[in-house]
Design a protein around this motif. Structure first.
Motif, short mmCIF file in Angstrom:
data_model
loop_
_atom_site.label_atom_id
_atom_site.label_comp_id
_atom_site.label_asym_id
_atom_site.label_seq_id
_atom_site.Cartn_x
_atom_site.Cartn_y
_atom_site.Cartn_z
N GLN A 546 0.87 -1.18 0.04
CA GLN A 546 0.07 -0.05 0.06
C GLN A 546 0.72 1.43 -0.01
OE1 GLN A 546 -3.41 0.19 -0.27
NE2 GLN A 546 -3.17 2.30 -0.32
N GLU A 550 1.74 1.21 -3.99
CA GLU A 550 0.48 1.79 -4.78
C GLU A 550 0.26 3.36 -4.86
OE1 GLU A 550 -1.76 0.05 -6.27
OE2 GLU A 550 -0.68 -2.01 -5.81
N ARG A 554 -0.06 5.80 -7.82
CA ARG A 554 -1.07 6.72 -7.99
C ARG A 554 -0.63 8.19 -8.05
NH1 ARG A 554 -3.60 4.73 -4.19
NH2 ARG A 554 -5.00 3.66 -5.27
N PRO A 578 -4.72 2.82 -12.08
CA PRO A 578 -5.65 2.85 -10.66
C PRO A 578 -7.08 2.95 -11.27
CG PRO A 578 -3.70 4.64 -10.61
CD PRO A 578 -3.77 4.07 -11.90
#
Length: 861
Positions: A546, A550, A554, A578
């Motif tokens: 995370q 990620e 993003r 995403p």
């Protein structure tokens, strides 16, 4: 003279209106004539009192009485109860006098008057009914409403200037208008008339009083009404006007001063000015009525002169259409009237609010003016004595002010010192807060890592239980029972409940963003344990990636502006798009390769509605079997089901060579979930079938799909030789597993998160991505497969092993890094080679088949 203003009730259907009329009693005929105003020349109608009865009921209202003739009932209203009683008594008395005179001096046989003595007069006081001839004393004459003096008073006002105008008597209105405009002196010399309209006089028996169809029926004969009566009316009218004029002059001379006379004359001038305005409007309306009457006359003439019934019928139909058109216009005007009334109500409320606001502002202004006046007076008083003002400031006052200034300086220095101290305190607190925030972030990261490790350990524990479950038949009964209890306890343990007890950093919901189940439901007991292991692996992987992977990815996507092909965009798409950007990027990719003819999709839908496609039945069978693990397609009532049906039918008509092939339903369903718009999903399906996949990939023979399986086996032997040898040793045909991967691009094979990342790269780069990920899947689980040494167990493992892949980053690195190089040219050459081989095999098979058929035919039955 018995004359005066009364209100007359006019009725047209449900509409009832009161009209102000000037009534004048004709003693020679016992008729009550009524005009629009006292200055009119010709009457609008007459009421025959010789055969009428008078009636008065208090329930009708104050001042209302009725005159009942054999033809109709006239409802009149006086300005007061006294005026009503005066009119009733005078009409009763005049009618008796006329009937007595007719009895003494009968008229000729051409004109008969029947005098009805059945006069009924009901007058109710406090509920008691009195029937007597002398029950009521004579009423005093109300001079303000009855008599010659009332003729020169202003007529009662109406809501509109045209309310009292009669459109059914245009010639009478024109005569009265011309008279009122030109003046009485010029008209009396011409016998009360300017133009000769005698030939246009309407028959009294058939005359309607006004536009609202107030019916007036005369009692005299036709000859008397059409020839004698108009002349007598003009003579009597002239005589009455001359007497009325002289009477008015005497009244003005006898009872009023010059100032009163001027006031009365000015009032009369204003009344006549208003009357002229209304008469001008009347003339305009009469012109319109005359044009309408002439048009009606022309239509009637056409109807009468029509030679055949067909022409007359056509004229009647034309009139019916006109009536319908006018009715619709009337309804529209009524609706507009209601809307305008509502608008008027809103405007009036708004005006009232504005008035209240203005009143409030005026009050505030008044208060401010009072304050200004008070301050002005105070300033004037202070400036009036400047010497006294200067003497008031003494030396003592100056000393006090100087002392106060010194105190204020000391306070300022103290505040400066305090401010410096507080600034240092704030700086230290800020540093402490920053350190605490960094420590908290580090602790959260550490907690996430610990939770990930915990999930990993739990998944390993469940894997051990699964291994023990597989070996349960070989264990003692007590150990087997213990293993079953541990497995049952592990299945009942809920990940969400434990997360709620502690810090839940990344909870696992039941469905993901696109409606896929995060933890699949398996019926077999062994597979339920695998689902539990998969849930723990997903949570562990999410916790680890995370913050590290990620969030930076993003941020990179958020910085991307307008999309354009580039190596950087290719790298970003391979890493995964995403959720918030996927719809936009997919739409851009599809629009680059597919031209969208306008209304093409709508034409295909209309064609599918008008004509049933041969594949329609197969499509209906496949709809309930599409993405059963997705909540948007699991229910037959879901709105996505009709959308999917329309997309598949439209594609069947768009590409008749393919029509429909099993597997297209899952491709279209994924496109619908991401793009949402069904037309965009249709063009995405077109892009996959016609641009990305080779020709004949979805044909009846599926020849290209079979070619890709042979190409994949070649790549598998080159990239993973140990695994290929293992499959050959146990005679495993991987095409039984991988054929569906290639046909539907891994739909229903991978978990949703990894599946959509594969589709991201597949839509942008093409079928080479499918080969890469198919090899990466086997590479990901190579060691596990090599540890299995049974043919049946290998097939069982290959059925679900793709669902156990939860680390998408690891799979992506294997596909795009570990398997390099993977040139597209090599893929094309292999396809060409294997296609030629397969076509040769198919030709040989056809020859064998033909020889067999020929041999069977020669042998006979």
């Amino acid at each position: 003279k018995l004359c005066g203003y009364l209100n007359k009730l006019g009725i047209k259907g449900p509409i009832k209106t009161w009209k102000s009329r000037w009534f004048f009693y004709d003693e020679n005929k016992c008729h009550l004539l009524y005009y629009r105003t006292a200055q009119d020349v010709n009457p609008l109608g007459t009421i025959d009192l010789s055969s009428a009865s008078l009636d008065c009921k208090l329930e009708n209202g104050e001042g209302i009485f009725e005159i009942r003739t054999p033809n109709r009932v006239f409802t009149l209203k006086a300005i007061s109860k006294q005026a009503m009683m005066y009119w009733l008594q005078q009409l009763q008395m005049r009618r008796w006098e006329f009937c007595d005179a007719q009895t003494r001096f009968p008229v000729g046989s051409s004109q008969l008057f029947v005098c009805s003595l059945a006069f009924v007069f009901w007058f109710v006081f406090n509920g008691d009914v009195v029937e007597s001839e002398d029950f009521l004393p004579p009423v005093k004459t109300p001079t303000e409403a009855v008599g010659l003096k009332a003729a020169y008073l202003p007529a009662p006002q109406t809501s509109t200037a045209l309310q009292n105008i009669s459109l059914k008597h245009p010639w009478t209105e024109i005569q009265n208008t011309v008279y009122n405009i030109c003046g009485s002196k010029q008209l009396w010399g011409n016998n009360g008339n300017v133009f000769n309209f005698d030939e246009f006089q309407e028959h009294p028996e058939n005359r309607d009083e006004e536009q609202e169809t107030e019916m007036e029926a005369g009692c005299a004969g036709a000859y008397y009404c059409s020839v004698i009566e108009p002349r007598l009316n003009r003579a009597r009218k002239a005589k009455w006007r001359s007497s009325a004029s002289s009477g008015l002059a005497e009244e003005l001379h006898r009872e009023r001063s010059p100032v009163d006379k001027v006031g009365v004359l000015q009032q009369q001038i204003l009344t006549l000015t208003e009357e002229v305005k209304s008469q001008k409007e009347l003339v305009k309306l009469l012109h319109k009525a005359l044009e309408a009457a002439q048009q009606e006359k022309r239509v009637s003439s056409m109807y009468l002169t029509a030679a055949e019934d067909k022409d007359r019928l056509e004229l009647v139909r034309h009139k019916v259409r006109q009536i319908a058109d006018l009715s619709s216009r009337l309804e529209g005007l009524e609706k507009e009237k209601k809307e305008l009334e509502q608008t008027l109500i809103l405007k009036e409320s708004h005006i009232q609010e504005l008035k209240d606001h203005v009143q409030l502002l005026m009050e505030k202004n008044h208060a401010k003016q009072q304050v200004i006046m008070a301050l002005t007076e105070q300033m004037a008083r202070e400036l009036s004595d400047p010497l006294q003002e200067s003497n008031a400031i003494t030396v003592e006052t100056l000393y006090k002010q100087q002392e106060e200034i010194e105190h204020l300086k000391d306070d300022i220095d103290a505040y400066k010192t305090q401010n410096q101290f507080l600034n240092s305190e704030i700086h230290q607190v800020t540093r402490l807060w920053t350190g605490v925030a960094e420590n908290e972030k580090a602790l959260l990261m550490k907690c996430a890592c610990l939770q990930a490790q915990n999930c990993k350990m739990e998944s390993k524990y469940l894997m051990v239980l699964r291994k023990l479950q597989e070996a349960a038949p070989l264990l003692p009964s007590s150990h087997a029972e213990l293993v079953r209890n541990l497995i049952q306890e592990a299945l009942q343990w809920n990940v969400k409940e434990e997360a709620e007890e502690g810090l839940n950093l990344n909870p696992v919901s039941e469905y993901d963003e696109y409606g896929f189940m995060t933890v699949p439901e398996y019926e077999v007991e062994d597979w339920k344990l695998l689902a539990k292991i998969q849930a723990l692996e997903i949570k562990s992987n999410n916790l680890r990636s995370q913050e590290v992977v990620e969030k930076p990815l993003r941020d990179r996507w958020n910085s991307v502006g307008e999309l354009s092909p580039s190596a950087e965009l290719k790298s970003l798409i391979r890493s995964g798009i995403p959720v918030e950007h996927r719809q936009r990027v997919w739409g851009w990719i599809v629009s680059r390769h597919c031209s969208h003819p306008p209304d093409h999709y709508q034409r295909l839908l209309r064609q599918s509605e008008s004509t049933e496609h041969p594949a329609c039945r197969q499509i209906e069978l496949d709809l309930p079997r599409t993405l059963t693990n997705n909540k948007h397609f699991s229910s037959p009532t879901s709105p996505f089901i009709p959308k999917l049906r329309r997309v598949l039918l439209a594609f069947s008509w768009h590409n008749p060579a393919i029509g429909y092939c099993q597997g297209l339903n899952r491709l279209a369903a994924i496109a619908l979930l991401v793009l949402e718009d069904e037309e965009s999903a249709f063009w995405c399906l077109v892009h996959i079938v016609e641009n990305l996949m080779p020709a004949d990939y979805y044909s009846n023979t599926l020849i290209t799909s079979q070619v890709d399986q042979r190409v994949f086996k070649d790549f598998l032997s080159e990239k993973l030789p140990r695994l290929t040898a293992h499959f050959e040793q146990y005679r495993i045909d991987v095409s039984l597993i991988t054929f569906n991967w290639f046909l539907v691009a891994f739909v229903d094979s991978l978990v949703s998160d990894i599946l959509l990342r594969v589709w991201d790269a597949f839509l942008y780069e093409g079928t080479k991505v499918i080969f890469r990920y198919a090899l990466a899947i086997f590479k990901y689980n190579e060691e596990e497969i090599l540890r299995i040494h049974d043919n049946v167990e290998i097939y069982q493992y290959l059925r679900f092993f793709t669902r156990m892949i939860v680390d998408g980053r690891k799979l992506m690195n294997i596909a795009f890094n570990d398997l390099n190089p993977f040139p597209m040219k090599l893929l094309r050459n292999r396809r060409t080679m294997h296609r030629e081989e397969m076509e040769t095999e198919l030709c040989e098979l056809e020859q064998i088949k033909a020889a067999y058929v020929k041999e069977k035919a020669e042998q006979g039955p």
